[in-house]
Motif scaffolding. Structure first.
Motif, PDB file in Angstrom:
ATOM      1  N   ARG A  83      26.804  11.160  44.989  1.00 14.36           N
ATOM      2  CA  ARG A  83      26.948  12.053  43.847  1.00 14.36           C
ATOM      3  C   ARG A  83      26.791  13.536  44.261  1.00 14.36           C
ATOM      4  NH1 ARG A  83      29.172  11.979  38.947  1.00 14.36           N
ATOM      5  NH2 ARG A  83      28.676  14.073  38.294  1.00 14.36           N
ATOM      6  N   ARG A 106      25.741  27.118  39.218  1.00 19.63           N
ATOM      7  CA  ARG A 106      24.931  28.296  39.528  1.00 19.63           C
ATOM      8  C   ARG A 106      25.243  29.496  38.648  1.00 19.63           C
ATOM      9  NH1 ARG A 106      25.743  28.676  45.705  1.00 19.63           N
ATOM     10  NH2 ARG A 106      25.182  30.852  45.358  1.00 19.63           N
ATOM     11  N   ILE A 107      26.370  29.470  37.924  1.00 19.24           N
ATOM     12  CA  ILE A 107      26.600  30.593  37.011  1.00 19.24           C
ATOM     13  C   ILE A 107      26.134  30.287  35.589  1.00 19.24           C
ATOM     14  CG2 ILE A 107      28.521  31.486  38.382  1.00 19.24           C
ATOM     15  CD1 ILE A 107      30.376  30.476  36.185  1.00 19.24           C
ATOM     16  N   LEU A 114      34.138  25.079  28.630  1.00 16.61           N
ATOM     17  CA  LEU A 114      32.858  25.262  29.327  1.00 16.61           C
ATOM     18  C   LEU A 114      32.585  26.750  29.580  1.00 16.61           C
ATOM     19  CD1 LEU A 114      32.806  22.294  31.864  1.00 16.61           C
ATOM     20  CD2 LEU A 114      31.960  22.410  29.515  1.00 16.61           C
ATOM     21  N   LEU A 137      36.828  28.887  37.126  1.00 17.29           N
ATOM     22  CA  LEU A 137      37.048  29.172  38.537  1.00 17.29           C
ATOM     23  C   LEU A 137      38.088  28.232  39.129  1.00 17.29           C
ATOM     24  CD1 LEU A 137      33.361  29.603  39.727  1.00 17.29           C
ATOM     25  CD2 LEU A 137      34.984  31.366  39.083  1.00 17.29           C
ATOM     26  N   GLN A 194      33.596  19.219  44.939  1.00 20.55           N
ATOM     27  CA  GLN A 194      34.466  19.542  43.812  1.00 20.55           C
ATOM     28  C   GLN A 194      34.130  20.894  43.189  1.00 20.55           C
ATOM     29  OE1 GLN A 194      36.912  17.394  42.692  1.00 20.55           O
ATOM     30  NE2 GLN A 194      36.444  15.841  44.200  1.00 20.55           N
ATOM     31  N   GLY A 195      33.227  21.630  43.814  1.00 15.70           N
ATOM     32  CA  GLY A 195      32.906  22.960  43.301  1.00 15.70           C
ATOM     33  C   GLY A 195      31.925  22.955  42.145  1.00 15.70           C
ATOM     34  N   TRP A 196      31.469  21.755  41.777  1.00 17.90           N
ATOM     35  CA  TRP A 196      30.610  21.644  40.605  1.00 17.90           C
ATOM     36  C   TRP A 196      29.255  22.311  40.835  1.00 17.90           C
ATOM     37  CZ3 TRP A 196      31.954  20.915  35.917  1.00 17.90           C
ATOM     38  CH2 TRP A 196      31.019  20.564  34.959  1.00 17.90           C
ATOM     39  N   GLY A 250      30.680  33.754  31.261  1.00 18.05           N
ATOM     40  CA  GLY A 250      31.319  32.447  31.348  1.00 18.05           C
ATOM     41  C   GLY A 250      32.487  32.587  32.306  1.00 18.05           C
ATOM     42  N   ALA A 251      32.888  31.472  32.934  1.00 21.64           N
ATOM     43  CA  ALA A 251      33.964  31.598  33.908  1.00 21.64           C
ATOM     44  C   ALA A 251      34.777  30.329  34.040  1.00 21.64           C
ATOM     45  CB  ALA A 251      33.382  31.968  35.282  1.00 21.64           C
ATOM     46  N   GLU A 272      39.361  25.637  41.934  1.00 20.51           N
ATOM     47  CA  GLU A 272      38.709  24.597  42.735  1.00 20.51           C
ATOM     48  C   GLU A 272      37.387  24.119  42.162  1.00 20.51           C
ATOM     49  OE1 GLU A 272      38.590  26.305  46.617  1.00 20.51           O
ATOM     50  OE2 GLU A 272      40.714  26.736  46.428  1.00 20.51           O
ATOM     51  N   VAL A 273      37.286  24.139  40.845  1.00 20.64           N
ATOM     52  CA  VAL A 273      36.152  23.470  40.226  1.00 20.64           C
ATOM     53  C   VAL A 273      36.764  22.381  39.369  1.00 20.64           C
ATOM     54  CG1 VAL A 273      34.313  23.615  38.526  1.00 20.64           C
ATOM     55  CG2 VAL A 273      34.625  25.457  40.156  1.00 20.64           C
ATOM     56  N   SER A 274      36.468  21.119  39.697  1.00 21.90           N
ATOM     57  CA  SER A 274      36.993  20.112  38.794  1.00 21.90           C
ATOM     58  C   SER A 274      35.852  19.278  38.256  1.00 21.90           C
ATOM     59  CB  SER A 274      38.053  19.259  39.470  1.00 21.90           C
ATOM     60  OG  SER A 274      37.505  18.638  40.586  1.00 21.90           O
ATOM     61  N   VAL A 275      36.018  18.917  37.019  1.00 25.03           N
ATOM     62  CA  VAL A 275      34.989  18.144  36.340  1.00 25.03           C
ATOM     63  C   VAL A 275      35.199  16.682  36.710  1.00 25.03           C
ATOM     64  CG1 VAL A 275      33.953  17.673  34.124  1.00 25.03           C
ATOM     65  CG2 VAL A 275      35.183  19.793  34.481  1.00 25.03           C
ATOM     66  N   ILE A 276      34.217  16.104  37.422  1.00 24.24           N
ATOM     67  CA  ILE A 276      34.432  14.751  37.906  1.00 24.24           C
ATOM     68  C   ILE A 276      33.591  13.749  37.148  1.00 24.24           C
ATOM     69  CG2 ILE A 276      35.211  15.096  40.254  1.00 24.24           C
ATOM     70  CD1 ILE A 276      32.142  15.147  40.947  1.00 24.24           C
ATOM     71  N   ASP A 277      32.959  14.249  36.090  1.00 25.74           N
ATOM     72  CA  ASP A 277      31.972  13.417  35.436  1.00 25.74           C
ATOM     73  C   ASP A 277      32.524  12.209  34.726  1.00 25.74           C
ATOM     74  OD1 ASP A 277      29.399  14.191  35.888  1.00 25.74           O
ATOM     75  OD2 ASP A 277      29.749  16.047  34.800  1.00 25.74           O
ATOM     76  N   LEU A 310      30.071  37.295  40.015  1.00 30.36           N
ATOM     77  CA  LEU A 310      29.369  36.143  39.437  1.00 30.36           C
ATOM     78  C   LEU A 310      28.040  35.868  40.136  1.00 30.36           C
ATOM     79  CD1 LEU A 310      32.383  33.704  39.036  1.00 30.36           C
ATOM     80  CD2 LEU A 310      31.053  34.713  37.199  1.00 30.36           C
ATOM     81  N   GLY A 311      27.770  36.615  41.192  1.00 27.94           N
ATOM     82  CA  GLY A 311      26.522  36.401  41.915  1.00 27.94           C
ATOM     83  C   GLY A 311      26.563  35.184  42.820  1.00 27.94           C
ATOM     84  N   LEU A 312      27.764  34.671  43.082  1.00 26.31           N
ATOM     85  CA  LEU A 312      27.880  33.500  43.955  1.00 26.31           C
ATOM     86  C   LEU A 312      28.039  33.927  45.407  1.00 26.31           C
ATOM     87  CD1 LEU A 312      30.167  31.272  41.726  1.00 26.31           C
ATOM     88  CD2 LEU A 312      27.715  31.052  42.117  1.00 26.31           C
ATOM     89  N   LEU A 372      33.760  36.334  42.857  1.00 31.35           N
ATOM     90  CA  LEU A 372      32.558  35.579  43.247  1.00 31.35           C
ATOM     91  C   LEU A 372      31.348  36.503  43.405  1.00 31.35           C
ATOM     92  CD1 LEU A 372      34.035  32.958  45.757  1.00 31.35           C
ATOM     93  CD2 LEU A 372      33.272  32.570  43.423  1.00 31.35           C
TER      94      LEU A 372
END
Lengths: 299, 246
Positions: free
Chosen positions: B74, B88-89, A142, A81, B81-83, A78-79, A83-88, A51-53, A48
Motif C-alpha cells: 500500500r 502533503r498539500i 478534491l 496535479l 501514484q503521487g498520492w 487546493g490543487a 501524475e496523481v491518481s486516486v487508486i483507492d 505548493l511547498g513540495l 511545486l
C-alpha cells in the motif's frame, strides 16, 4: 490589492541542472494566471515550489506571506496535479467526505458535487474503477474540498473531451467570480487566451513575458489589414507610410503589416481607394508563444 | 481531529475491501486450519493441545501477513501514484496520516484475531480459559509490531512489482521456517536452529506458550524488540536518504 503569491529570486537546481533561474513574480488576490511555456521551462517546478513540495535552492517563495508548508496555508489552497491518481478502493463519495474532513471550513458537499459535475451514480463508484474523465472530475472535487482561496491546476484538461473541457473552464470562471485566485498551466494556448487575465510565459526557468493575453499578443505578433487586390491602389504609397512596416500580396490579397490597424483603415477610407473585402488580422497567441520561446534574444 | 478519525475509519474500510487481505489473512488461515486439524491430524497424540497450538499458528500467520503485505504494498502504491505527495498539500500532517494507517492496521489485526479465534472455537471446539484467549490475543496484537515495521521498511521500495514479490517471498519463508505451517520439531535441525533467531518463530512461540499455560519466553520478547528496532532504524535511514535525493 492583497498579495497571494510572492516569489523572490527563486532558483531551483536539480544536481547540475537549473530548472528555475532567479524567478521573481507576484500574484494578487482574485487573479487568474496562466503559466505557459515549452516542456522543461520550469512550470511544474515553480508550481511545486509554490505548493511547498519543493524547496527553492535559493530565494524565497511565499503564499499568503507565509511559508507554503504552514498548515494555515494548506487550509486555504487546493490543487490538481499531474501524475496523481486516486487508486483507492474507497468510493467517490467517501473520498470527498474524507478530504472535506481534513479542512476546518470545507466546501458544502452538495455545492462541491454540483460544481464538479459528478453524477449521482458516480458517487457510489470506487475511485479505482473510474474512467479517465471521471478521475479528473474527482481530482477537481478534491482540489475544491477545502473551499480554498488559491487554486493550482497543473495541466488540468489533459485527457478531457471538448464538453468536459468547456465545463471545466466554465466552473473556473464561476470560481473566479467568487474571488478565488487561480493559477494554471496548460499546453492549449487557446485556453490561456480564453480564461486567463494574465499570462506568465516561462522559458528556460525564467519569466520571459508577463501581461494580459492581449498585451502579449500585441507586443509580439504583427497585426495586419488586408483587402482584395486592386490595380488602382497605390501600393508604393502605402508602403511609404510611417505606420506601415510592410506591404505584400498573397493569394490575391494585399496585406498591410502595421501596428496601428485603425490608422491604416482611416487612411484607406480617407483616400477613397474603394478597397473591398477588408479583414483585420490579429496575432495569435501561439505565434507569440513561438516567437518568445524560439528567439529569446530578440526580446 | 475530525480528519484523523475519518482517516482511521477509511483506512479500515480500504483494507477490508482489499481482496488480498480477505484471501490471505482470513480465508487461507482458516482453510489451512481445517486441513491440518481435521484432515491430517493423526500424527499428534494430544489433539486438544495441537488444535489450540495450530490455531495460534494460523492467527500469527494471518496477522504477520497483513502487517507485512497490506501495509508495505500500500505504501509503495501510494508513493508511486503521487498520492503521498498529494497528501502533503492537505492540512492533515504526514505523521497523522501515518498514525491513522497504523491504527487502521491494528483494528484490522484485532478483527483477524477475533475471526480466526472464533473459527477455531467452532471448527474444533478449542477450549482455552478466558484469560488464555485474552492473553494470546493481546500477545499477537502487540508482538506484531516488528512486522508492521517490516511492512514500513518494504514500503520504501521503488516499485510495486518489487515490493509485492519480495514481501510475498519473505512472508512465506518466515511462516514456513518459523514453524507456523508445521511444528518446528518435524523440521531439519538446521531450520530449527535458524528459527530461534527469526521474528516469526518468536512471534508464534509466545502464543504457543500461552495456550500451554506458560508465558512467552524472555528471549521471544527480546528478539522481537531487536527486530523492531532494526527495521525502524533501517526504514527511517532509507527514507531520509530518499528525501535527500530530491
Amino acid at each position: 490589492m492583497e498579495e497571494v503569491v510572492s516569489i523572490e529570486k527563486a532558483t531551483k537546481k536539480f544536481k547540475d541542472k537549473t530548472a528555475v533561474d532567479e524567478l521573481s513574480c507576484s500574484i494578487q488576490r482574485g487573479e487568474v494566471v496562466a503559466i505557459l511555456g515549452p516542456n522543461g521551462a520550469g512550470k511544474s517546478t515553480t508550481i511545486l515550489m509554490m505548493l511547498g513540495l519543493l524547496e527553492p535552492t535559493e530565494g524565497k517563495v511565499e503564499i499568503f506571506r507565509m511559508d507554503p508548508k504552514e498548515k494555515a496555508v494548506r487550509e486555504k489552497i487546493g490543487a490538481m496535479l499531474q501524475e496523481v491518481s486516486v487508486i483507492d478502493t474507497l468510493t467517490v463519495k467517501e473520498i470527498i467526505q474524507l478530504f472535506r474532513s481534513y479542512y476546518a471550513t470545507p466546501m458544502d458537499f452538495e455545492e462541491l458535487v454540483a460544481l464538479t459535475g459528478l453524477k449521482k451514480e458516480e458517487m457510489k463508484k470506487r475511485a479505482d474503477k473510474l474512467s479517465g474523465g471521471q478521475k479528473r472530475r474527482l481530482g477537481f472535487a478534491l482540489a475544491l474540498a477545502g473551499d480554498p482561496d488559491l487554486l493550482f491546476f497543473d495541466e488540468p484538461t489533459v485527457g478531457m473531451d471538448i464538453t468536459a473541457r468547456k465545463r471545466f473552464w466554465d466552473t473556473v470562471k464561476a470560481l473566479k467570480e467568487k474571488g478565488k485566485t487561480i493559477i494554471f498551466t496548460t499546453h492549449y494556448l487557446q485556453e490561456a487566451d480564453d480564461v486567463a487575465e494574465r499570462i506568465l510565459l516561462f522559458h528556460k526557468g525564467e519569466v520571459v513575458a508577463d501581461g494580459t493575453p492581449h498585451a502579449i499578443k500585441n507586443r509580439l505578433t504583427k497585426q495586419s489589414v488586408s483587402f482584395i487586390e486592386n490595380s488602382e491602389v497605390p501600393l508604393d504609397e502605402i508602403r511609404s507610410l510611417a505606420i506601415v512596416s510592410d506591404v505584400y500580396v498573397k493569394n490575391n490579397r494585399v496585406i498591410v503589416v502595421t501596428e496601428q490597424t485603425d490608422d491604416v483603415l482611416a487612411y484607406l477610407f480617407e483616400k477613397r481607394l474603394g478597397v473591398k473585402g477588408i479583414e483585420i488580422e490579429k496575432g495569435r497567441l501561439d505565434e507569440a508563444f513561438e516567437q518568445l520561446t524560439k528567439n529569446k534574444e530578440a526580446i | 481531529m475530525k480528519g484523523l478519525l475519518m482517516q482511521c475509519r477509511m483506512e479500515i474500510i480500504k483494507i477490508l475491501r482489499n481482496p488480498y487481505y480477505v484471501f490471505w489473512s482470513l480465508l487461507m488461515p482458516i482453510v489451512f486450519y481445517v486441513i491440518f486439524t481435521r484432515i491430517f491430524n493423526n500424527a499428534f497424540d494430544n489433539d486438544q493441545e495441537w488444535q489450540a497450538h495450530y490455531l495460534m499458528s494460523m492467527t500469527t500467520f494471518s496477522v504477520m501477513g497483513s502487517a507485512i503485505m497490506t501495509l508495505g504494498i500500500r505504501l509503495v502504491e501510494e508513493r508511486t501514484q503521487g498520492w503521498s505527495l498529494f497528501m502533503r498539500i492537505t492540512p492533515i500532517s504526514t505523521s497523522a496520516y501515518f498514525f491513522a494507517k497504523m491504527v487502521g492496521q491494528t483494528v484490522i489485526h484485532i478483527l483477524s484475531i477475533i475471526v480466526i479465534f472464533t473459527a477455531g472455537g467452532f471448527i474444533n471446539r478449542v477450549t482455552l480459559s478466558p484469560l488464555e484467549w485474552l492473553l494470546s490475543g493481546l500477545w499477537i496484537l502487540l508482538a506484531s509490531a516488528p512486522f508492521l515495521a517490516l511492512g514500513v521498511l518494504f514500503g520504501t521500495m521503488k516499485r510495486v512489482d518489487t515490493v509485492s514479490g519480495v514481501s510475498n517471498l519473505v512472508y512465506l519463508l518466515l511462516a514456513l521456517s518459523g514453524g507456523m505451517w508445521m511444528p518446528l520439531e518435524i523440521m531439519p535441525t538446521i531450520v530449527q536452529k535458524i528459527a530461534q533467531w527469526l521474528p516469526s518463530y518468536n512471534f508464534g512461540n509466545g502464543a504457543w506458550q500461552i495456550v500451554r499455560g506458560n508465558g512467552p519466553d524472555v528471549s521471544n520478547v527480546l528478539v522481537l524488540i531487536g527486530y523492531l528496532i532494526i527495521f525502524m532504524v533501517l526504514s527511517s535511514y532509507i527514507r531520509r536518504k530518499q528525501e535527500a535525493a530530491v
